[in-house]
Design a protein around this motif. Sequence first.
Motif, PDB file in Angstrom:
ATOM      1  N   ASN A  52      -7.905   2.544   2.812  1.00  0.00           N
ATOM      2  CA  ASN A  52      -6.463   2.295   2.956  1.00  0.00           C
ATOM      3  C   ASN A  52      -5.798   2.217   1.580  1.00  0.00           C
ATOM      4  O   ASN A  52      -6.427   2.441   0.557  1.00  0.00           O
ATOM      5  CB  ASN A  52      -6.186   1.030   3.762  1.00  0.00           C
ATOM      6  N   ARG A  56      -2.658  -3.041   2.210  1.00  0.00           N
ATOM      7  CA  ARG A  56      -3.716  -3.083   3.223  1.00  0.00           C
ATOM      8  C   ARG A  56      -5.063  -2.586   2.701  1.00  0.00           C
ATOM      9  O   ARG A  56      -5.987  -2.362   3.458  1.00  0.00           O
ATOM     10  CB  ARG A  56      -3.298  -2.273   4.448  1.00  0.00           C
ATOM     11  N   GLU A  57      -5.150  -2.422   1.386  1.00  0.00           N
ATOM     12  CA  GLU A  57      -6.376  -1.877   0.810  1.00  0.00           C
ATOM     13  C   GLU A  57      -7.556  -2.837   0.999  1.00  0.00           C
ATOM     14  O   GLU A  57      -7.431  -4.047   0.808  1.00  0.00           O
ATOM     15  CB  GLU A  57      -6.173  -1.609  -0.686  1.00  0.00           C
ATOM     16  N   THR A  58      -8.687  -2.293   1.379  1.00  0.00           N
ATOM     17  CA  THR A  58      -9.905  -3.092   1.520  1.00  0.00           C
ATOM     18  C   THR A  58     -11.051  -2.411   0.775  1.00  0.00           C
ATOM     19  O   THR A  58     -11.003  -1.214   0.515  1.00  0.00           O
ATOM     20  CB  THR A  58     -10.328  -3.245   2.995  1.00  0.00           C
ATOM     21  N   THR A  73     -16.647  -6.700   4.017  1.00  0.00           N
ATOM     22  CA  THR A  73     -15.396  -6.010   3.731  1.00  0.00           C
ATOM     23  C   THR A  73     -14.351  -7.036   3.312  1.00  0.00           C
ATOM     24  O   THR A  73     -14.137  -8.027   4.006  1.00  0.00           O
ATOM     25  CB  THR A  73     -14.908  -5.271   4.992  1.00  0.00           C
ATOM     26  N   PRO A  75     -10.297  -7.742   2.165  1.00  0.00           N
ATOM     27  CA  PRO A  75      -8.943  -7.224   1.927  1.00  0.00           C
ATOM     28  C   PRO A  75      -8.605  -7.494   0.459  1.00  0.00           C
ATOM     29  O   PRO A  75      -8.608  -8.644   0.037  1.00  0.00           O
ATOM     30  CB  PRO A  75      -8.058  -8.049   2.857  1.00  0.00           C
ATOM     31  N   SER A  78      -5.769 -10.017  -0.246  1.00  0.00           N
ATOM     32  CA  SER A  78      -5.769 -11.277   0.484  1.00  0.00           C
ATOM     33  C   SER A  78      -5.964 -12.451  -0.465  1.00  0.00           C
ATOM     34  O   SER A  78      -6.694 -12.369  -1.453  1.00  0.00           O
ATOM     35  CB  SER A  78      -6.900 -11.267   1.515  1.00  0.00           C
TER      36      SER A  78
ATOM     37  N   GLN B  14       1.332  -5.510   6.674  1.00  0.00           N
ATOM     38  CA  GLN B  14       0.715  -6.781   6.989  1.00  0.00           C
ATOM     39  C   GLN B  14       1.073  -7.808   5.924  1.00  0.00           C
ATOM     40  O   GLN B  14       1.412  -7.460   4.798  1.00  0.00           O
ATOM     41  CB  GLN B  14      -0.802  -6.640   7.125  1.00  0.00           C
ATOM     42  N   THR B  22      -4.661 -12.633   8.023  1.00  0.00           N
ATOM     43  CA  THR B  22      -3.903 -11.395   7.931  1.00  0.00           C
ATOM     44  C   THR B  22      -3.059 -11.256   9.194  1.00  0.00           C
ATOM     45  O   THR B  22      -3.580 -11.349  10.296  1.00  0.00           O
ATOM     46  CB  THR B  22      -4.859 -10.205   7.804  1.00  0.00           C
TER      47      THR B  22
END
Lengths: 105, 211
Positions: A52, A56-58, A73, A75, A78, B14, B22
């Motif tokens: 992504n 929203r990149e993970t 995984t 985020p 986050s 998000q 999230t």
Amino acid sequence: MLQIVRDFEKERMKKDVPAFKPGDEVRVHVLVPGIEEERTQIFEGTVIAMKNGGLRETFVVRKLSYGTGIERTFPLHSPIVKKIEIIKEGHARRAKLYYLRRLKK
Amino acid sequence: MLEGILGKKLGMSQVFDEKNNTVPVTLVQAGPCTVLAQKTKEKDGYESVQLGFESMPERLLNKPLGEYLKKVNAKPLRFIREIRGATEQVPGNTVTVEIFKEGDFVDITGTSKGKGFAGGMKRHGWKGGPASHGSMSHRRVGSIGNRATPGRVFKGKTLPGRMGNERVTTQSLKVIKVDKDRNLLVIRGAVTGFNGGYLIIRKAIKKKAGK
């Protein structure tokens, strides 16, 4: 994607993320969930995929724990990911290193 | 108090909440809307306000709408709808996202994405037939009724057909954030339709803030 959505995401993205890529070995400082105090754990391993984009990149980190492959995984943007350190730079010849799963067993 | 506003779906993203979870959100551009007319009980038999959203070039205006907008003295607007309920808003006023605040619940109406001619499983959630053991009735319609009694297919029998491209209202969506500068509403969850689709955003009828 609309510019206004991109701007919205950009404001919320972390600005101090080190530039790492698949193949690198990283040390991720991650918040322990479900407790009052702020305590971090360290997850150390190889980055095998980044997915992504924008907010929203993970990224997926793989390590071997007592002979068992563990993947996590995260985020990227986050708040649970406190810090990312690059231990060793790798040179992967593809973007997704899923072949490591079969290789190491 | 005005009960709603017009807007446009911008896209999804998000955010992270205070517990670091999230949360999926939809960005909605809401307003600024121009009040075009006010309907009153005495004159029209019901109370509402007519709002117009998003300006457009004059050359795209058709004659009937153009003449109407000239009458109410407004600039060309793309999307015009009424919002029910009594308000103190008079024609010429501008309505902005400020009628909503964080934590409010809203109902959002829009036009869903058209799915074309869809089968019964997709359109009505049928279970379908057995997948194997010689079954040849995987996604088929099957029986649609009995024999001589009643001798007809009941009205309302769900069958394949055109799906989507219809008015859909999603109720009790939470407002996560209100951005006054950019006329932005950040809504928790998904909203019907394409990005760029027009929406009517009203205060939720079932759920109130703080519950």
